[in-house]
Design an enzyme around this catalytic site. Structure first.
Site, PDB file in Angstrom:
ATOM      1  N   PHE A 135       0.967  -1.151  -0.017  1.00  0.00           N
ATOM      2  CA  PHE A 135       0.152  -0.039  -0.152  1.00  0.00           C
ATOM      3  C   PHE A 135       1.058   1.264  -0.048  1.00  0.00           C
ATOM      4  O   PHE A 135       1.777   1.587   0.819  1.00  0.00           O
ATOM      5  CB  PHE A 135      -0.951   0.209   1.213  1.00  0.00           C
ATOM      6  N   ASP A 220       9.357   2.417   1.972  1.00  0.00           N
ATOM      7  CA  ASP A 220       8.024   3.209   2.305  1.00  0.00           C
ATOM      8  C   ASP A 220       7.847   2.959   3.850  1.00  0.00           C
ATOM      9  O   ASP A 220       7.498   1.899   4.146  1.00  0.00           O
ATOM     10  CB  ASP A 220       7.011   2.670   1.603  1.00  0.00           C
ATOM     11  N   LYS A 249       2.325   9.204   8.311  1.00  0.00           N
ATOM     12  CA  LYS A 249       1.559   8.888   9.362  1.00  0.00           C
ATOM     13  C   LYS A 249       2.102   9.227  10.795  1.00  0.00           C
ATOM     14  O   LYS A 249       1.486  10.282  11.359  1.00  0.00           O
ATOM     15  CB  LYS A 249       1.569   7.221   9.404  1.00  0.00           C
TER      16      LYS A 249
HETATM   17  C1  LIG Z   1      -1.155   5.193   5.109  1.00  0.00           C
HETATM   18  C2  LIG Z   1       0.104   4.652   3.871  1.00  0.00           C
HETATM   19  C3  LIG Z   1       0.433   5.562   2.770  1.00  0.00           C
HETATM   20  C4  LIG Z   1      -0.587   6.612   2.476  1.00  0.00           C
HETATM   21  O1  LIG Z   1      -0.414   7.687   3.341  1.00  0.00           O
HETATM   22  P1  LIG Z   1      -1.343   8.858   3.143  1.00  0.00           P
HETATM   23  O2  LIG Z   1      -0.946  10.059   4.126  1.00  0.00           O
HETATM   24  O3  LIG Z   1      -2.865   8.193   3.507  1.00  0.00           O
HETATM   25  O4  LIG Z   1      -1.178   9.347   1.775  1.00  0.00           O
HETATM   26  C5  LIG Z   1       1.565   5.055   1.913  1.00  0.00           C
HETATM   27  N1  LIG Z   1       2.159   3.923   2.231  1.00  0.00           N
HETATM   28  C6  LIG Z   1       2.055   3.251   3.455  1.00  0.00           C
HETATM   29  C7  LIG Z   1       2.833   1.912   3.913  1.00  0.00           C
HETATM   30  C8  LIG Z   1       0.952   3.518   4.202  1.00  0.00           C
HETATM   31  O5  LIG Z   1       0.617   3.014   5.245  1.00  0.00           O
END
Ligand SMILES: *Cc1c(COP(=O)(O)O)cnc(C)c1O
Length: 394
Positions: A135, A220, A249
């Protein structure tokens, strides 16, 4: 249905199936709804409220900055963003920071940086290899990077330049690498995709492969970063030094902020090539600085590791007791419980009635992302409620 829930139905685009609770305030790991019911919060704003709700260090920094300077644009130097950048660099293996407003925006920046690097040093290579079950966010490009068809199907055609391969397979990364590849982008632990923890050697093998090929490794760390899995950054647990990481986050402990961090030699943007109106604004940066500083100064990552182990033990005890639990996964304060049937929604409701907030990860799985400041007692309380909730439903 409360008045607020009616307003939601009337005015908001229906993008999320909400839980029928209207939250109005929070303190630490507790929140209260509009009827003054108290809940123990194991959702944590989706792994965002690192220091819990309205932590005095964060609220104080916001209040002070809100009365001083909120936004100035990147046409000027502003102090909070410089202090934050210095703090992040001094506590990581990376040397440069770009500040933005969200996770998806951070990942967009990382991919743009990798493409820029590809144009400069890799004969125009532009393709990014990412993993199935990942994600990476909701922008069109990040939907293409996110290897889950449920996010991709509604938006075809997707931007090109992304290849999704099997997670936790070095062979899959190797097979997908070609002269167009500029980077591999992975989560150290897949969060939204299921709390999927890779085999120990996977990230190191990918790093070695990237180094051999001269391509970049982007981690990420939007969910795993800022203490979530027991170290300030997730990569520290895998003995891997990435070329680029992305954060969001937990970085602002509730305030929207994202960051791209890169190695000096990879930081190839020149003025005008990338930017953000709100990115690096003093308000968000003051909050993030306060949050990260508190986490470092108070050894919060050690607390995460310790309490995370207690959480994992608690979940394993539940698994031993309840036959419907098929799997337990945990890494610091990021954990999941899998059921043998679609029990996530009913167990979530039963938890809610008993004063515990949890996240539905999949129809058959729940996820736990409590604030990093919780203690073993909070975990025991959550486990007792979960135990009752599962007994009531299964
Ligand atoms: C939540 C998340 C995103 C997206 O972040 P947003 O602030 O909602 O755009 C991207 N990568 C990972 C691993 C995430 O958990």
């Amino acid at each position: 249905m409360s008045n607020w829930q009616e307003l939601e139905r009337k005015y908001l685009m229906h993008t999320t199936d909400r839980v029928p609770v209207t939250l109005v305030r929070g303190k630490g790991a507790r929140v209260w709804d509009d009827e003054e019911r108290e809940y123990l919060d194991f959702v944590g704003g989706w792994a965002v409220n690192s220091l819990g709700h309205c932590h005095p260090a964060v609220s104080g920094a916001i209040t002070e900055q809100a009365g001083t300077l909120i936004q100035a644009s990147n046409q000027f130097y502003t102090i909070p963003q410089l202090r934050l950048a210095e703090l992040l660099v001094n506590n990581s293996c990376l040397q440069r920071v770009f500040l933005c407003n969200s996770g998806a925006e951070a990942n967009e920046g990382a991919v743009k940086l990798a493409r820029r690097y590809g144009q400069r040093y890799l004969n125009g290579a532009y393709e990014v290899i990412s993993a199935m079950g990942s994600f990476h966010g909701r922008t069109l490009s990040m939907v293409a990077a996110t290897g889950q068809s449920k996010f991709q199907k509604p938006y075809a055609p997707l931007p090109t330049g992304f290849v999704n391969v099997e997670y936790d397979s070095i062979e899959a990364v190797q097979a997908a690498t070609n002269e167009r590849t500029c980077a591999v982008m992975l989560e150290p632990v897949q969060g939204e995709g299921g709390v999927n923890i890779p085999e120990k050697g996977y990230l190191a093998a990918v790093k070695q492969w990237c180094r051999d090929k001269g391509i970049l490794l982007i981690l990420d760390e939007i969910q795993t970063g800022i203490g979530r899995i027991g170290t300030l950054f997730g990569y520290q647990q895998y003995g891997v030094e990435p070329d680029i990481i992305t954060l969001a986050k937990g970085l602002g402990s509730g305030v929207p902020i994202g960051a791209v961090m890169a190695r000096e030699e990879v930081s190839v943007f020149v003025p005008g090539e990338h930017g953000s109106t709100f990115g690096g604004n003093p308000l968000a940066c003051a909050a993030a600085y306060a949050a990260v500083k508190f986490i470092l100064d108070n050894n919060i990552c050690d607390n995460v590791a310790r309490v995370g182990r207690h959480l994992l033990e608690g979940l394993l005890r539940l698994k031993a007791k309840h036959q419907c639990i098929t799997d337990v996964r945990g890494c610091g304060l990021l954990a999941a419980l899998y059921f043998d049937a679609e029990l996530a929604a009913p167990v979530l409701s039963a938890c809610l009635e008993r004063g515990l907030l949890v996240n539905k990860l999949k129809p058959n799985a729940l996820r736990f992302m409590p604030p990093l400041i919780i203690n073993n007692g909070d975990v025991d309380e959550a486990m007792a409620i979960l135990d009752q909730a599962i007994s009531a439903v299964a």
